[in-house]
Design an enzyme around this catalytic site. Structure first.
Site, PDB file in Angstrom:
ATOM      1  N   SER A 175       0.826  -1.203   0.000  1.00  0.00           N
ATOM      2  CA  SER A 175       0.000   0.000   0.000  1.00  0.00           C
ATOM      3  C   SER A 175       0.865   1.261   0.000  1.00  0.00           C
ATOM      4  O   SER A 175       1.617   1.517  -0.916  1.00  0.00           O
ATOM      5  CB  SER A 175      -0.969  -0.029   1.182  1.00  0.00           C
ATOM      6  OG  SER A 175      -1.923   0.992   1.079  1.00  0.00           O
ATOM      7  N   ASP A 335      -1.359   1.734  -4.169  1.00  0.00           N
ATOM      8  CA  ASP A 335      -2.213   0.607  -4.582  1.00  0.00           C
ATOM      9  C   ASP A 335      -3.671   1.038  -4.758  1.00  0.00           C
ATOM     10  O   ASP A 335      -4.555   0.196  -4.943  1.00  0.00           O
ATOM     11  CB  ASP A 335      -2.105  -0.558  -3.617  1.00  0.00           C
ATOM     12  CG  ASP A 335      -2.708  -0.268  -2.250  1.00  0.00           C
ATOM     13  OD1 ASP A 335      -2.663   0.907  -1.815  1.00  0.00           O
ATOM     14  OD2 ASP A 335      -3.230  -1.199  -1.609  1.00  0.00           O
ATOM     15  N   GLU A 433     -12.477   4.394   7.336  1.00  0.00           N
ATOM     16  CA  GLU A 433     -11.510   4.532   8.416  1.00  0.00           C
ATOM     17  C   GLU A 433     -10.808   5.875   8.232  1.00  0.00           C
ATOM     18  O   GLU A 433     -10.629   6.342   7.102  1.00  0.00           O
ATOM     19  CB  GLU A 433     -10.499   3.386   8.417  1.00  0.00           C
ATOM     20  CG  GLU A 433      -9.716   3.202   7.145  1.00  0.00           C
ATOM     21  CD  GLU A 433      -8.808   1.974   7.179  1.00  0.00           C
ATOM     22  OE1 GLU A 433      -8.899   1.200   8.152  1.00  0.00           O
ATOM     23  OE2 GLU A 433      -8.017   1.795   6.244  1.00  0.00           O
ATOM     24  N   SER A 435      -7.970   6.966   8.188  1.00  0.00           N
ATOM     25  CA  SER A 435      -6.735   7.061   7.398  1.00  0.00           C
ATOM     26  C   SER A 435      -7.060   7.035   5.904  1.00  0.00           C
ATOM     27  O   SER A 435      -6.504   6.239   5.153  1.00  0.00           O
ATOM     28  CB  SER A 435      -5.773   5.936   7.776  1.00  0.00           C
ATOM     29  OG  SER A 435      -6.419   4.678   7.727  1.00  0.00           O
ATOM     30  N   LYS A 447     -11.909  -0.786   1.288  1.00  0.00           N
ATOM     31  CA  LYS A 447     -11.698   0.616   0.925  1.00  0.00           C
ATOM     32  C   LYS A 447     -11.240   0.690  -0.521  1.00  0.00           C
ATOM     33  O   LYS A 447     -10.522  -0.191  -1.007  1.00  0.00           O
ATOM     34  CB  LYS A 447     -10.705   1.284   1.866  1.00  0.00           C
ATOM     35  CG  LYS A 447      -9.360   0.613   1.970  1.00  0.00           C
ATOM     36  CD  LYS A 447      -8.521   1.307   3.023  1.00  0.00           C
ATOM     37  CE  LYS A 447      -7.180   0.609   3.230  1.00  0.00           C
ATOM     38  NZ  LYS A 447      -7.332  -0.686   3.933  1.00  0.00           N
TER      39      LYS A 447
END
Length: 621
Positions: A175, A335, A433, A435, A447
């Site tokens: 990620s 990603d 979330e 972040s 997500k």
């Protein structure tokens, strides 16, 4: 198989090393050099032995990786607790064994495998190679593999798992982590990341059979010639973009809007997919940041490949937006499962994950109501958020009559809760979330920065036609549902014993088993510690959230309404801290709320974490 000049070299090289003097370490070195067929990682171990770097060898060889909030994630390089050819082969052997125990038709359903654009020359590792080795292990056991022919966004793997009815999925990615890292993320047949007990059982299966099964497991080329391998990219990409249009609500406004957008893919996978998503919505394509649109494993134009870091890593995007007179910047992480957004007004406003969630949550429910006018339909609507994220969705739910739930941090918990809710006919229309991870609609239980980018763009177009900016609409939301002022940051700590000492001190702050009674000058009303399962607000003192011993997380509810949380990261050597002030609707003294929250945040950091005393590195501003 390659010759000595390739990845797979001299198999007798394990005979050429000298003892370290530590029998346990010698055994680990011997095992590594016996099993590893990658000439670069084997050479790394030989070099460390020759240099007498025993502590480095112990760090690499005397422990193993475990599943965190995002699967296995670690630096690339030699060692049983690093990401490399051998550990990926071992992990896939364990996954296969566990699937055979749990899934009646692994051979009929197959496994999906995807990868991002990461790579490291010195270890001979790249995400593509590791994905092909993952495929090789499965193919060596006659399991069909849906291996993407090119890099894809992480959400494409769980989407493909559900679309193709696969038994599981693996995504090779780290990620937004530093360039040195890579990872192995596992999705279950429901499209959600694995949670307990699957993660622990897979680890047990890995440990039961560490030696690679056969030479076939090392054959990177096996996937290119095996009839059991298929490429799902054309079908999955086409279906994804078709289904994405179900989240486009105002197509008639999109094509004619003068708004311009800039997009950065942070040297990762996102460029072509975000372009296609805009096209699916009838939007003019965003202007790409030229220095960042093509894959680059070195992430050469950013100090770190994480758009969550804000303005300091968005510099090229903002400069391009100024030149092009674009009002909105969109940035997907490497990603493409996360999305950062900035908007130009007097200066640049970079939205936090919590602020974007307020906008997206409002937008998704606003459009849900437009298409579902019957109030009874709302009873089946849910929104979800991780417990360290803003409580703004809870405020929406109270006023609008739908349901809101919290989960532990990590989208794996959200994805699995979505699966459970769907069994009873409920529908999760939005989850997030803090972040900058957002799930809009039910396209994929993960997500997704690609869909979120197109949805934010359409929302901006709609608001522009109402003479509103995203920032203005955010304030309208807070006026209606109450201001939710939050702060999120972290300190870096690369010494696990220090982290343990810090949290042990907090749990025994005023004597054995006694948590802090104040934060700054404000009384702590309740404490929840999901590491131990304690919650002082419950009659039985037991936390409703599942106990999670894989890391530390303690939440403090203060008398003034502030909620403050400390937790260790599941993917990086960080202690994260989160604070939020939830005001009642109509209260609009934002500067006072922010001032009071800053005092609490400073006290949380200084009194509980003691950065200077514990040599913690503060987040760069």
């Amino acid at each position: 198989m390659e010759d000595d000049d390739g990845v797979n070299g001299d198999r007798n090289a394990n005979l050429r090393y000298r003892d370290t003097g530590d029998p346990k370490l010698d055994k680990a070195v011997h095992q590594w050099l016996t099993w590893d067929k990658n000439r670069w990682t084997r050479a790394q171990v030989n070099s460390l032995v020759a240099a007498g770097r025993l502590d480095d060898l112990r760090s690499r060889l005397c422990s193993r990786m475990s599943f965190g909030t995002a699967g296995l994630r670690a630096p690339m390089g030699a060692g049983f607790n690093r990401i490399n050819d051998l550990t990926v082969i071992q992990s896939t052997q364990g996954l296969y064994t566990y699937l055979c125990r749990c899934c009646a038709d692994v051979v009929g359903r197959g496994v999906v495998v995807g990868f991002d654009t990461r790579g490291q020359t010195e270890s001979g590792c790249s995400s593509e190679r590791l994905a092909k080795l993952t495929a090789a292990v499965m193919l060596s056991r006659d399991v069909p593999v849906h291996l993407f022919s090119s890099f894809v966004p992480t959400p494409y793997v769980p989407y493909a798992v559900k679309k193709l009815g696969a038994a599981a999925g693996v995504m090779i990615t780290a990620s937004h982590n530093p360039k040195e890292d890579n990872g192995y993320k596992v999705y279950w047949c429901n499209g959600a990341q694995i949670t307990s007990p699957h993660d622990k059982e897979i680890l047990h299966c890995i440990e039961e059979q560490l030696e690679p099964w056969s030479a076939s497991c090392w054959e990177e080329e096996l996937a290119d010639r095996c009839s059991l391998r298929s490429d799902p990219l054309p079908q999955v990409n086409g279906c994804y973009m078709d289904e994405l249009t179900s989240l486009c609500y105002h197509r008639h406004l999109n094509a004619s809007c003068p708004l311009k957008f800039v997009h950065s893919s942070f040297h990762g996978v996102g460029h072509v997919f975000v372009q296609q998503a805009f096209q699916a919505f009838g939007l003019a394509p965003p202007i790409p940041v030229p220095e960042q649109k093509d894959p680059d494993p070195s992430f050469s134009s950013v100090r770190c490949p994480n758009p969550e870091e804000g303005e300091s890593v968005l510099e090229l995007s903002l400069l391009l937006a100024e030149r092009e007179d674009a009002r909105i910047v969109l940035a997907t992480d490497p990603d493409a499962d996360r999305l950062a957004v900035a908007e130009k007004s007097d200066g640049w406003k970079v939205f936090t994950g919590n602020e974007l969630a307020a906008l997206l949550g409002w937008w998704m429910f606003f459009n849900w109501k437009e298409t579902h006018p019957d109030p009874a339909d709302t009873q089946k609507v849910f929104m979800l958020a991780t417990t360290v994220s803003s409580k703004i969705l809870q405020a929406f739910a109270r006023m609008e009559g739908f349901h809101f739930e919290e989960t532990l941090p990590g989208f794996k918990w959200i994805g699995n809760r979505i699966h459970e809710l769907s069994k009873t006919g409920n529908r999760v229309v939005f989850a997030f979330e803090e972040s900058i991870g957002f799930m809009c609609g039910s396209l994929v239980p993960e997500k997704d920065g690609v869909s979120a980018a197109a949805i934010v763009a359409e929302m901006a177009v709609y608001l522009h036609n109402k003479n509103l900016s995203l920032t203005q609409q955010l304030h309208n939301i807070y006026q209606t549902y109450g201001y939710h002022v939050s702060k999120t940051s972290y300190v870096v700590c690369k010494d696990p014993p220090t982290i343990h000492k810090i949290f042990s001190r907090i749990r025994n702050f005023d004597g054995n088993g006694s948590y802090p009674k104040t934060c700054g000058s404000v009384r702590v009303v309740n404490v929840r510690d999901v590491t131990t399962g304690y919650d002082s607000s419950r009659p039985d003192f037991r936390s409703v959230l599942p106990v999670s011993r894989s890391g530390h997380m303690i939440t403090f509810m203060l008398q003034n309404g502030v909620v403050a949380t400390l937790r260790t990261s599941g993917t990086e050597p960080k202690i994260k801290y989160y604070t939020e002030f939830c005001a009642s609707p109509g209260k609009s003294e934002v500067s006072r709320l922010e001032e009071e929250l800053q005092k609490i945040t400073d006290a949380l950091l200084d009194e509980f974490l003691e950065p200077e005393r514990n040599n913690l590195i503060r987040r760069p501003v």
